[in-house]
Write an enzyme that holds these catalytic residues in place. Sequence first.
Site, short mmCIF file in Angstrom:
data_model
loop_
_atom_site.label_atom_id
_atom_site.label_comp_id
_atom_site.label_asym_id
_atom_site.label_seq_id
_atom_site.Cartn_x
_atom_site.Cartn_y
_atom_site.Cartn_z
N ASP A 33 -0.24 -7.41 -10.09
CA ASP A 33 -0.30 -7.07 -8.67
C ASP A 33 -1.59 -7.62 -8.06
O ASP A 33 -2.66 -7.57 -8.68
CB ASP A 33 -0.24 -5.54 -8.50
CG ASP A 33 0.11 -5.14 -7.08
OD1 ASP A 33 1.21 -4.62 -6.86
OD2 ASP A 33 -0.73 -5.37 -6.16
N ILE A 34 -1.49 -8.14 -6.86
CA ILE A 34 -2.64 -8.75 -6.19
C ILE A 34 -3.69 -7.70 -5.80
O ILE A 34 -4.87 -8.01 -5.64
CB ILE A 34 -2.18 -9.55 -4.95
CG1 ILE A 34 -3.17 -10.64 -4.59
CG2 ILE A 34 -1.88 -8.65 -3.77
CD1 ILE A 34 -2.62 -11.66 -3.61
N ASN A 91 9.45 1.63 -5.47
CA ASN A 91 9.55 2.12 -4.10
C ASN A 91 10.77 1.48 -3.43
O ASN A 91 11.01 0.29 -3.59
CB ASN A 91 8.28 1.76 -3.33
CG ASN A 91 7.06 2.43 -3.91
OD1 ASN A 91 7.10 3.60 -4.27
ND2 ASN A 91 5.96 1.69 -4.03
N VAL A 100 7.81 -4.88 -0.01
CA VAL A 100 8.41 -6.19 -0.30
C VAL A 100 9.88 -5.97 -0.67
O VAL A 100 10.19 -5.30 -1.66
CB VAL A 100 7.67 -6.90 -1.45
CG1 VAL A 100 8.30 -8.26 -1.72
CG2 VAL A 100 6.19 -7.05 -1.13
N HIS A 104 11.37 -4.57 -7.33
CA HIS A 104 10.26 -4.69 -8.27
C HIS A 104 9.95 -3.32 -8.85
O HIS A 104 10.07 -2.30 -8.17
CB HIS A 104 9.01 -5.28 -7.61
CG HIS A 104 8.61 -4.62 -6.33
ND1 HIS A 104 9.28 -4.83 -5.13
CD2 HIS A 104 7.61 -3.75 -6.04
CE1 HIS A 104 8.70 -4.12 -4.18
NE2 HIS A 104 7.70 -3.45 -4.70
N HIS A 106 6.82 -1.39 -10.61
CA HIS A 106 5.39 -1.40 -10.92
C HIS A 106 5.21 -0.76 -12.29
O HIS A 106 5.72 0.34 -12.54
CB HIS A 106 4.61 -0.52 -9.93
CG HIS A 106 4.70 -0.92 -8.48
ND1 HIS A 106 3.64 -1.46 -7.79
CD2 HIS A 106 5.72 -0.81 -7.57
CE1 HIS A 106 3.99 -1.67 -6.52
NE2 HIS A 106 5.25 -1.28 -6.36
P1 5GP Z 1 5.81 -2.02 -2.68
O1 5GP Z 1 4.96 -1.32 -1.67
O2 5GP Z 1 6.85 -2.91 -2.03
O3 5GP Z 1 6.37 -1.12 -3.73
O4 5GP Z 1 4.81 -2.95 -3.51
C1 5GP Z 1 4.51 -4.26 -3.19
C2 5GP Z 1 3.34 -4.66 -4.07
O5 5GP Z 1 3.24 -6.07 -4.01
C3 5GP Z 1 2.00 -4.09 -3.65
O6 5GP Z 1 1.45 -3.34 -4.72
C4 5GP Z 1 1.17 -5.33 -3.30
O7 5GP Z 1 -0.18 -5.21 -3.69
C5 5GP Z 1 1.88 -6.41 -4.06
N1 5GP Z 1 1.79 -7.73 -3.45
C6 5GP Z 1 1.99 -8.04 -2.14
N2 5GP Z 1 1.87 -9.37 -1.95
C7 5GP Z 1 1.58 -9.90 -3.16
C8 5GP Z 1 1.33 -11.23 -3.60
O8 5GP Z 1 1.35 -12.20 -2.84
N3 5GP Z 1 1.08 -11.40 -4.92
C9 5GP Z 1 1.05 -10.35 -5.81
N4 5GP Z 1 0.80 -10.64 -7.09
N5 5GP Z 1 1.29 -9.09 -5.42
C10 5GP Z 1 1.54 -8.86 -4.12
#
Ligand code: 5GP
Length: 120
Positions: A33-34, A91, A100, A104, A106
């Site tokens: 994760d970034i 999520n 996103v 995915h 985590h």
């Molecule tokens: P969500 O909120 O959809 O469950 O999680 C999306 C995750 O994607 C977040 O933890 C965010 O930090 C990660 N994320 C968003 N953009 C990028 C990216 O460009 N690269 C990586 N490696 N992670 C990302």
Amino acid sequence: MAYDSENIFAKILRGDIPCNKFFEDDHVLAFHDIAPQAPTHILVIPKGAYTSYDDFAMNASDEEILAFTRAIGKIAAAAGVVEDGYRLISNTREHGRQDVPHLHVHIIGGKKLGLMLPRD
Ligand code: 5GP
């Protein structure tokens, strides 16, 4: 929800933007994760165009589901979090605060985590 092929993970899968890759096979990609929220924070995604876990469970092939499920376990082991424990989070849509719109999971660990949900 229709799949948006311009979402950031679709771009990572196409190689349009880079990622710090942890694991890849025919059906699965995993990367760090970034913005990690713990010492270990890996995102595991299927290569197919699925928006969410429910979409994946209902529409993916058995082969994709098997590969994804096994990969999550293998990645947790390879990341070294199995013995002490870790958390899986997926999520989903608005109430789940999904940012996103590509499925995915985590994998979060490497320290003792806080409560599963904040008390708000
Ligand atoms: P969500 O909120 O959809 O469950 O999680 C999306 C995750 O994607 C977040 O933890 C965010 O930090 C990660 N994320 C968003 N953009 C990028 C990216 O460009 N690269 C990586 N490696 N992670 C990302």
